[in-house]
Design an enzyme around this catalytic site. Structure first.
Site, short mmCIF file in Angstrom:
data_model
loop_
_atom_site.label_atom_id
_atom_site.label_comp_id
_atom_site.label_asym_id
_atom_site.label_seq_id
_atom_site.Cartn_x
_atom_site.Cartn_y
_atom_site.Cartn_z
CB SER A 27 -0.92 0.01 1.23
OG SER A 27 -0.16 -0.16 2.42
CE LYS A 287 -17.87 26.32 -29.04
NZ LYS A 287 -17.67 24.88 -29.28
CD GLU A 294 -17.86 22.24 -21.12
OE1 GLU A 294 -18.23 21.36 -21.92
OE2 GLU A 294 -17.13 23.18 -21.45
#
Ligand code: ARG
Length: 483
Positions: A27, A287, A294
């Site tokens: 881990s 654009k 988003e």
């Protein structure tokens, strides 16, 4: 001294562990993020072992000195991780024994990795909770600033994405401010509940050594020790709770972002994001895309995913420690990192956005958004609200058919629907009046939003102070442990 790099538990085994077992069970890539907290936990533990005469003072002192060197290495990014050792706890203990010799082996007296990992993760997430609350406060500050400047900026309020009633930009932004305020409070509530120290629960049953758990709890800045040793090493609801706090915050962020995306469309035209927080298109020169909003909306998926991972992973686990629990760190660490990054950037996106007040007013004034107010007007003329609703319904139908707004109809036209309508109606139904008159507590009128702004600032300041105090308390603990 010959120091063999073997597993902490190798005594019982004759065979060597397969490489793939280590690969599968390690881990280290995730829990190495807790290195600092692991050393702090060990410093508190060894000072307690010394104070309770569980290990000789000189051994304790050499462990403390060794841990301080390791801490220095960690801080300066010089602590080398050995990937043949399965986790950060093992790495630090090995490094300690490498430095100071066999005395290092006394550090783990009266402790297990089960309570060690539990306390490390609590300390890690305790800081995450404070950091998240503080980032939420920053975003809230940006929203309040917009509200302060826009008490009179009229825009349409929506239900079902249909024009409902006129509101102000202040009211709309404050709606989010209070959502984020609750999110911040939720993080602090979670903080409060996780503010108990599991160290000293040992493997699961407590220990035969005369340890002082109150001492380690207070040295690590916890309010008190956890009450039950078996609960202490199996509890992960503090992790789940933080995962929920993160998910709820991200869900609120996604709504704000959704609106900013809609509002920056040509169809709405309510807002333009600052150039430095937008991107263009490689093919369409015109654009200007609200990519940040988003992406924040899109990252909601992984944050909710982390919560689902945790809930599913902890379901049906028998007491006490099971290795499943090792899987708790990555999802929640990542989800907090995501939320913090989203909050940070959204505070800037919101603060630099340009709202198009003319466009908002123009859109609000078109149509029949003031229909409720015409009905309310009739109520002032003693018409029962239900009847008024039906009268205005007929007027709305005519307004739609003729394309004439309610407030632009002549008195004669309006009186066709009810002879109770008089000249004073024109002081009642323009959208600015609709907004001004909504003076109920929490309403959209400038006087009501002023009250909300004070409330929001009060909540913010109380929380800032609380975060400052808790941070100070924890920092003081670190300073003391390093003395
Ligand atoms: N790496 C383990 C974890 O993160 C540490 C605890 C190991 N305990 C054990 N009994 N194997 O959960």
């Amino acid at each position: 001294m010959i120091l063999l790099k073997q597993a902490l538990w190798s005594g019982r085994f004759t065979g060597k562990m397969d490489d793939s077992t280590l690969d599968f069970t390690t881990s280290l890539d995730v829990d190495s993020k807790m290195a600092f907290y692991d050393v702090m936990g060990s410093l508190a533990h060894v000072r307690m072992l010394k104070a309770c005469n569980i290990i000789p003072a000189e051994d304790a002192d050499s462990i403390i000195a060794g841990l301080k060197v390791i801490l220095d290495e960690i801080r300066n990014d010089r602590f080398e991780l050995d990937y043949t050792l399965e986790d950060i706890h093992t790495n630090i203990e090995f490094r300690l024994t490498e430095r100071i010799g066999p005395a290092g082996g006394k550090l783990h007296t009266g402790r297990s990795r089960n309570d060690q990992v539990a306390v490390d993760f609590r300390m890690y997430l305790r800081d995450c909770a404070l950091r998240s609350a503080s980032c939420l406060n920053n975003l809230m500050t940006s929203l309040i600033k917009i509200a302060e400047d826009n008490g009179g900026t009229i825009m349409p309020g929506f239900t079902h994405m249909q024009h409902a009633q006129p509101v102000t930009l202040a009211q709309h932004m404050l709606a989010y401010a209070f959502k984020f305020s609750r999110d911040a409070d939720r993080f602090l509530d979670a903080f409060e509940r996780m503010d108990k120290c599991p160290l000293g629960a040992a493997a699961l049953a407590g220990t035969t050594y005369p340890i002082d758990r109150f001492m380690t709890a207070s040295a690590l800045g916890f309010r008190e020790p956890t009450e039950n040793s078996m609960d202490s090493v199996s509890d992960r609801d503090f992790v789940n709770e933080l995962a929920f706090c993160a998910a709820q915050t991200q869900i609120h962020l996604s709504s704000l972002c959704e609106e900013l995306v809609l509002w920056s469309s040509q169809e709405f035209g309510f807002v333009e994001m600052a150039d430095r927080y937008t991107t263009g298109s490689s093919i369409m020169p015109q654009k200007k895309n609200p990519d940040i909003a988003e992406l924040v909306r899109g990252r909601t998926g992984s944050v909710i995913g982390a919560l689902m991972t945790m809930l599913t992973m902890t379901k049906g686990l028998p007491l006490t420690y099971n290795r499943d629990l090792q899987e708790d760190k990555r999802p929640v660490m990542e989800s907090i990192d995501t939320v913090v990054a989203c909050l940070d950037i959204m505070a800037k996106v919101v603060a630099t956005a340009e709202f198009n007040k003319e466009r908002m007013l123009e859109v609000t004034s078109k149509g029949q958004i003031n229909a409720t107010d015409l009905a309310d007007y009739l109520v002032t003329k003693n018409v029962p609200f239900r009847e008024a609703h039906a009268i205005v319904g007929a007027a709305v139908r005519e307004s739609i058919e003729t394309g004439i707004n309610l407030e632009d109809m002549s008195l004669e036209q309006l009186r066709k629907f009810s002879d109770r309508i008089e000249d004073d109606v024109y002081g009642y139904i323009p959208v600015s009046k609709c907004v001004e008159r909504r003076e109920s507590y929490g309403g959209t009128s400038p006087s009501s939003t002023d009250v909300q702004i004070s409330k929001a600032i009060e909540q913010l300041m109380l929380r800032d102070e609380r975060i400052r105090q808790e941070t100070q308390l924890i920092d003081n603990c670190w300073e003391k442990l390093e003395e």
